[in-house]
Design a protein around this motif. Sequence first.
Motif, mmCIF file in Angstrom:
data_model
loop_
_atom_site.group_PDB
_atom_site.id
_atom_site.type_symbol
_atom_site.label_atom_id
_atom_site.label_comp_id
_atom_site.label_asym_id
_atom_site.label_seq_id
_atom_site.Cartn_x
_atom_site.Cartn_y
_atom_site.Cartn_z
ATOM 1 N N GLY A 317 0.809 -1.216 0.000
ATOM 2 C CA GLY A 317 0.000 0.000 0.000
ATOM 3 C C GLY A 317 0.841 1.265 0.000
ATOM 4 N N LYS A 318 1.930 1.265 0.778
ATOM 5 C CA LYS A 318 2.771 2.459 0.871
ATOM 6 C C LYS A 318 3.599 2.689 -0.386
ATOM 7 C CE LYS A 318 3.130 2.388 5.934
ATOM 8 N NZ LYS A 318 4.030 2.222 7.106
ATOM 9 N N THR A 319 3.977 1.611 -1.064
ATOM 10 C CA THR A 319 4.801 1.756 -2.264
ATOM 11 C C THR A 319 3.986 1.790 -3.545
ATOM 12 O OG1 THR A 319 5.111 -0.654 -2.393
ATOM 13 C CG2 THR A 319 6.771 0.623 -1.170
ATOM 14 N N GLY A 320 2.672 1.520 -3.435
ATOM 15 C CA GLY A 320 1.825 1.526 -4.622
ATOM 16 C C GLY A 320 1.986 0.283 -5.477
ATOM 17 N N LEU A 321 2.454 -0.813 -4.883
ATOM 18 C CA LEU A 321 2.685 -2.055 -5.622
ATOM 19 C C LEU A 321 1.694 -3.119 -5.172
ATOM 20 C CD1 LEU A 321 6.574 -1.954 -5.420
ATOM 21 C CD2 LEU A 321 5.124 -1.219 -7.314
ATOM 22 N N HIS A 322 1.744 -4.280 -5.856
ATOM 23 C CA HIS A 322 0.708 -5.281 -5.595
ATOM 24 C C HIS A 322 1.249 -6.680 -5.370
ATOM 25 C CE1 HIS A 322 -1.121 -2.005 -8.012
ATOM 26 N NE2 HIS A 322 -2.126 -2.154 -7.172
ATOM 27 N N SER A 323 2.543 -6.901 -5.532
ATOM 28 C CA SER A 323 3.080 -8.247 -5.383
ATOM 29 C C SER A 323 4.559 -8.184 -5.009
ATOM 30 C CB SER A 323 2.930 -9.041 -6.689
ATOM 31 O OG SER A 323 3.782 -8.496 -7.700
ATOM 32 N N ARG A 324 5.081 -9.321 -4.578
ATOM 33 C CA ARG A 324 6.511 -9.401 -4.273
ATOM 34 C C ARG A 324 7.350 -9.105 -5.507
ATOM 35 N NH1 ARG A 324 8.054 -13.500 0.099
ATOM 36 N NH2 ARG A 324 6.167 -13.811 1.320
ATOM 37 N N ARG A 325 6.916 -9.637 -6.640
ATOM 38 C CA ARG A 325 7.677 -9.421 -7.870
ATOM 39 C C ARG A 325 7.767 -7.942 -8.192
ATOM 40 N NH1 ARG A 325 6.330 -13.088 -12.956
ATOM 41 N NH2 ARG A 325 7.200 -14.558 -11.450
ATOM 42 N N GLU A 326 6.670 -7.219 -8.040
ATOM 43 C CA GLU A 326 6.693 -5.782 -8.281
ATOM 44 C C GLU A 326 7.558 -5.076 -7.250
ATOM 45 O OE1 GLU A 326 2.908 -3.970 -8.558
ATOM 46 O OE2 GLU A 326 2.247 -5.161 -10.270
ATOM 47 N N LEU A 327 7.536 -5.572 -6.020
ATOM 48 C CA LEU A 327 8.327 -4.953 -4.964
ATOM 49 C C LEU A 327 9.813 -4.994 -5.316
ATOM 50 C CD1 LEU A 327 8.141 -3.689 -2.094
ATOM 51 C CD2 LEU A 327 8.558 -5.988 -1.189
ATOM 52 N N VAL A 328 10.259 -6.129 -5.831
ATOM 53 C CA VAL A 328 11.667 -6.284 -6.183
ATOM 54 C C VAL A 328 11.984 -5.588 -7.499
ATOM 55 C CG1 VAL A 328 13.468 -7.930 -6.773
ATOM 56 C CG2 VAL A 328 11.889 -8.427 -4.903
ATOM 57 N N ALA A 329 11.158 -5.855 -8.528
ATOM 58 C CA ALA A 329 11.476 -5.360 -9.867
ATOM 59 C C ALA A 329 10.993 -3.940 -10.108
ATOM 60 C CB ALA A 329 10.866 -6.289 -10.917
ATOM 61 N N GLY A 330 9.889 -3.571 -9.480
ATOM 62 C CA GLY A 330 9.283 -2.282 -9.800
ATOM 63 C C GLY A 330 9.917 -1.104 -9.095
ATOM 64 N N VAL A 331 10.332 -1.283 -7.843
ATOM 65 C CA VAL A 331 10.858 -0.157 -7.080
ATOM 66 C C VAL A 331 12.246 -0.448 -6.542
ATOM 67 C CG1 VAL A 331 10.541 1.298 -5.047
ATOM 68 C CG2 VAL A 331 8.576 0.665 -6.441
ATOM 69 N N PHE A 332 12.393 -1.479 -5.712
ATOM 70 C CA PHE A 332 13.652 -1.671 -5.014
ATOM 71 C C PHE A 332 14.784 -2.113 -5.926
ATOM 72 C CE2 PHE A 332 10.815 -1.403 -1.458
ATOM 73 C CZ PHE A 332 11.574 -0.741 -0.519
ATOM 74 N N ALA A 333 14.480 -2.790 -7.040
ATOM 75 C CA ALA A 333 15.559 -3.115 -7.972
ATOM 76 C C ALA A 333 16.121 -1.844 -8.576
ATOM 77 C CB ALA A 333 15.033 -4.042 -9.071
ATOM 78 N N ARG A 334 15.256 -0.887 -8.803
ATOM 79 C CA ARG A 334 15.691 0.379 -9.383
ATOM 80 C C ARG A 334 16.541 1.194 -8.420
ATOM 81 N NH1 ARG A 334 10.934 2.294 -10.600
ATOM 82 N NH2 ARG A 334 10.697 3.893 -9.012
ATOM 83 N N HIS A 335 16.184 1.117 -7.131
ATOM 84 C CA HIS A 335 16.895 1.941 -6.147
ATOM 85 C C HIS A 335 18.050 1.214 -5.469
ATOM 86 C CE1 HIS A 335 13.938 5.111 -6.306
ATOM 87 N NE2 HIS A 335 12.973 4.310 -5.931
ATOM 88 N N TYR A 336 17.924 -0.109 -5.308
ATOM 89 C CA TYR A 336 18.685 -0.785 -4.259
ATOM 90 C C TYR A 336 19.531 -1.942 -4.739
ATOM 91 C CZ TYR A 336 19.102 -3.809 -0.076
ATOM 92 O OH TYR A 336 19.535 -4.612 0.913
ATOM 93 N N LEU A 337 18.990 -2.803 -5.610
ATOM 94 C CA LEU A 337 19.706 -4.032 -5.935
ATOM 95 C C LEU A 337 20.794 -3.789 -6.968
ATOM 96 C CD1 LEU A 337 16.696 -6.494 -6.092
ATOM 97 C CD2 LEU A 337 18.250 -6.093 -4.197
#
Length: 337
Positions: A317-337
Amino acid sequence: MEEFFEKVKRATRPALRFDICAGVTVDPQTLMNTGGDYRDALPPSMMPRMLDIEYREGDANDLSQLATRATPVGLLSRETGGCLERSPRYRDIMRPLGFRDELRVLLRDRHGAWGALIMGRAQDAPAFAPSDLAVAASLAQPLGSVLRQLHLTRLAEIGASATAPGLVLLDREYRVVHRTPTVDMWFEDLAGEPADAATPSADDRLPPAVYAVAAAVRTPDAPGTHTSWMHSRAHGRVRLHAWRLGRSDTTGAHTAVVVEMADSGEHFGLIAAAYGLTPRERDVTGLVLRGHSTADIARRAGLSPHTVQDHLKSVFGKTGLHSRRELVAGVFARHYL
């Protein structure tokens, strides 16, 4: 960040009528200076003493005091009970430059503090009025929220740097007594900035964040080393590691600062803070990013699988995502991995 603060100054100057203004960015976890816009602020020659007072000596109306208040606004004359001479910042900086008072507002939202506006008025200008403090207070939350989003944007733009780490040695007055050649590459943001009469070239100038971490390591209760970071237009997020030298050598050096690229993992704390994740949500998210299943996370964190899922729903809800895959690929992969 410079463009953001330039727009803020342009919009607020008619109401706040400041003669100087610094737009500062800070680490939300430590309030350490990480950069900002100083083009309409103090002369560069005054910056080392300013940051020394802020992070080593201490003074009324500093950022750590504002962070404890419900309304994060402070006026130096009010904080000193009308006796400005009690303030080293007034005695050593403001009075010599002809300024009568300083107004500060910490820019924060419900997720943390992200920066500050530090404004001053000249001796021949009217005093700051209660209405000015009210205007400043009204800026804290909306500008803090925008700064939080800008932190995320800048992290997404970070690329790897091949520049070797740089080393700067500073004396007691924060003057550069030695610098390795790569330091200029890390701090090339300063190349186009004007110097003042007391600092004739960029050769001896350093970003405010460097003076801040060098001052912090010299506080009486400091462990002898201190790590912080700064924004760089050319390199993104840069790690600053300072340590207090045991004794000065023939160069007169008292403090050393190494500048190098921050590891990708170091971005996680800032990203989590920018999204407003709770400590438990950060723990769960970190385990998700490492590829752990719900059962593994529950076992490692001492939670039930159902509670893990609840935390993940909140993160989505806070990141605007809907799944683990989006969490990794949609936001945190861009910033973090």
